[in-house]
Design an enzyme around this catalytic site. Structure first.
Site, mmCIF file in Angstrom:
data_model
loop_
_atom_site.group_PDB
_atom_site.id
_atom_site.type_symbol
_atom_site.label_atom_id
_atom_site.label_comp_id
_atom_site.label_asym_id
_atom_site.label_seq_id
_atom_site.Cartn_x
_atom_site.Cartn_y
_atom_site.Cartn_z
ATOM 1 N N TYR A 1 59.821 -61.349 74.569
ATOM 2 C CA TYR A 1 60.319 -62.459 73.752
ATOM 3 C C TYR A 1 59.202 -63.032 72.887
ATOM 4 O O TYR A 1 59.366 -63.194 71.663
ATOM 5 C CB TYR A 1 60.904 -63.543 74.653
ATOM 6 C CG TYR A 1 61.287 -64.810 73.912
ATOM 7 C CD1 TYR A 1 62.322 -64.815 72.989
ATOM 8 C CD2 TYR A 1 60.603 -66.005 74.144
ATOM 9 C CE1 TYR A 1 62.680 -65.972 72.310
ATOM 10 C CE2 TYR A 1 60.946 -67.163 73.480
ATOM 11 C CZ TYR A 1 61.980 -67.141 72.560
ATOM 12 O OH TYR A 1 62.320 -68.293 71.891
ATOM 13 N N ASP B 1 75.463 -61.099 59.083
ATOM 14 C CA ASP B 1 74.631 -60.314 59.995
ATOM 15 C C ASP B 1 73.222 -60.255 59.422
ATOM 16 O O ASP B 1 72.936 -59.487 58.509
ATOM 17 C CB ASP B 1 75.210 -58.906 60.154
ATOM 18 C CG ASP B 1 74.358 -58.029 61.059
ATOM 19 O OD1 ASP B 1 73.402 -58.549 61.681
ATOM 20 O OD2 ASP B 1 74.631 -56.816 61.140
ATOM 21 N N TYR C 1 67.120 -64.423 69.143
ATOM 22 C CA TYR C 1 67.405 -63.837 70.451
ATOM 23 C C TYR C 1 66.557 -64.616 71.440
ATOM 24 O O TYR C 1 65.331 -64.563 71.388
ATOM 25 C CB TYR C 1 67.020 -62.359 70.441
ATOM 26 C CG TYR C 1 67.340 -61.588 71.698
ATOM 27 C CD1 TYR C 1 68.373 -60.656 71.714
ATOM 28 C CD2 TYR C 1 66.603 -61.768 72.867
ATOM 29 C CE1 TYR C 1 68.668 -59.924 72.860
ATOM 30 C CE2 TYR C 1 66.891 -61.057 74.020
ATOM 31 C CZ TYR C 1 67.922 -60.132 74.016
ATOM 32 O OH TYR C 1 68.210 -59.423 75.151
ATOM 33 N N TRP D 1 60.551 -75.556 75.049
ATOM 34 C CA TRP D 1 61.495 -76.068 76.042
ATOM 35 C C TRP D 1 62.662 -76.796 75.370
ATOM 36 O O TRP D 1 62.988 -77.938 75.717
ATOM 37 C CB TRP D 1 60.773 -77.002 77.010
ATOM 38 C CG TRP D 1 59.666 -76.391 77.814
ATOM 39 C CD1 TRP D 1 58.987 -75.234 77.546
ATOM 40 C CD2 TRP D 1 59.104 -76.917 79.022
ATOM 41 N NE1 TRP D 1 58.026 -75.023 78.502
ATOM 42 C CE2 TRP D 1 58.073 -76.036 79.424
ATOM 43 C CE3 TRP D 1 59.349 -78.052 79.778
ATOM 44 C CZ2 TRP D 1 57.308 -76.254 80.568
ATOM 45 C CZ3 TRP D 1 58.583 -78.280 80.917
ATOM 46 C CH2 TRP D 1 57.581 -77.381 81.306
ATOM 47 N N THR E 1 57.978 -70.326 68.855
ATOM 48 C CA THR E 1 57.992 -70.763 70.246
ATOM 49 C C THR E 1 56.607 -70.844 70.864
ATOM 50 O O THR E 1 55.679 -70.166 70.423
ATOM 51 C CB THR E 1 58.848 -69.777 71.072
ATOM 52 O OG1 THR E 1 58.769 -70.097 72.459
ATOM 53 C CG2 THR E 1 58.356 -68.353 70.891
#
Length: 285
Positions: A126, A36, A61, A149, A101
């Site tokens: 996000y 975790d 996430y 992507w 990202t």
């Protein structure tokens, strides 16, 4: 040398598993069941007990829409947990390889490929949590790879969804006013694997963009998926993004400039349609 891959059941993690047998190092793979990463104590203990030198953090996430209503959970995984990993590695003198990202952009309307030194300005939860993760990664020696992507043979992603929908439906409407670059997870994993195996990760630090070469819209991506898959019965039509209401505003233009990566690591990057053909061939076989 001991290398830990977190999020090992995801798209990137699965491809890192495929590459590991060709390494001279010891690779460890965990997902949430084994470790975790949102527990500082668990991360610290695992790094110490296993003498971890490098962590390739593939855990994230990634539900962009759901993050808008559950930013706290997204932040624990994409932000706080990265900080715990970085702190443990800093104590151990190790290196963090982390993935971010194109969603860190979007608030500023760029019309040229985004370089690493352009101001990040995310439009949603996000992107905010991933940007927080970038800052957290800086607590140790780090390499951060921003990508866009991402798709693969595994899990849930745009490619697999479109392969199914173009086979099932007579007609699809896909947005044409969001532009970026599809990236095959297998190519990104290979690039990172080469950097680890060559030891180049020790010589360099910072943020690097990595996506396949080329530019397209989601509509173009879908058309090419259908063409390569031999799906001819589904009529694919372009539409505006406002025809698909979403809780988050996605970047309209998030093409990543890969110049820094290519000059630093001397690696060629495959063109997106060629990468797509390899992935589809793997799925078929």
């Amino acid at each position: 040398m001991n290398i830990l891959v977190t999020g090992a059941n995801g798209q990137l993690g699965r491809h890192m598993r495929l590459l590991a047998p060709g390494s001279a190092h010891t690779w460890l793979f965990t997902d949430v069941e084994e470790l975790d990463i949102t527990s500082r104590e668990a991360v610290t203990e695992f790094v110490k007990e296993n003498c971890v030198n490098i962590i390739v953090n593939c855990a994230a996430y990634t539900n962009v829409d759901k993050a808008e209503s559950d930013e706290a959970t997204a932040m624990r995984i994409n932000g706080d947990a990265v900080g715990y990993i970085a702190e443990a590695l800093n104590d151990a003198g190790g290196t963090l390889i982390h993935f971010s990202t194109d969603y860190v952009f979007g608030g500023t309307m760029y019309n040229t490929p985004c370089s690493e030194d352009m101001e990040a300005n995310p439009t949603g939860a996000y992107g905010r949590t991933k940007l927080a993760g970038e800052k957290a990664a800086e607590r140790c020696h780090h390499l951060i790879f921003r990508t866009s992507w991402l798709y693969s043979e595994y899990g849930k992603n745009f490619l697999l969804t479109m392969l199914r929908l173009t086979a099932e439906k007579e007609q699809l409407r896909v947005v044409f006013d969001q532009v970026g670059t599809p990236t095959y997870a297998g190519d990104l994993a290979k690039a990172v694997f080469r950097i680890i195996e060559s030891g180049e990760y020790l010589k360099h630090e910072g943020i690097y963009n990595y996506a396949n070469e080329g530019v397209c819209s989601w509509y173009d991506f879908t058309k090419e998926i259908a063409r390569q898959a031999g799906q001819t019965t589904c009529k694919i039509k372009p539409c505006h993004s406002n025809e698909y209401p979403s809780p988050v505003k996605r970047p309209a233009y998030s093409v990543l400039d890969k110049t820094k990566f290519k000059e630093t690591f001397q690696q060629e990057i495959p063109y997106w349609t060629e990468a797509l053909s390899r992935c589809i061939a793997n799925i078929k076989h």
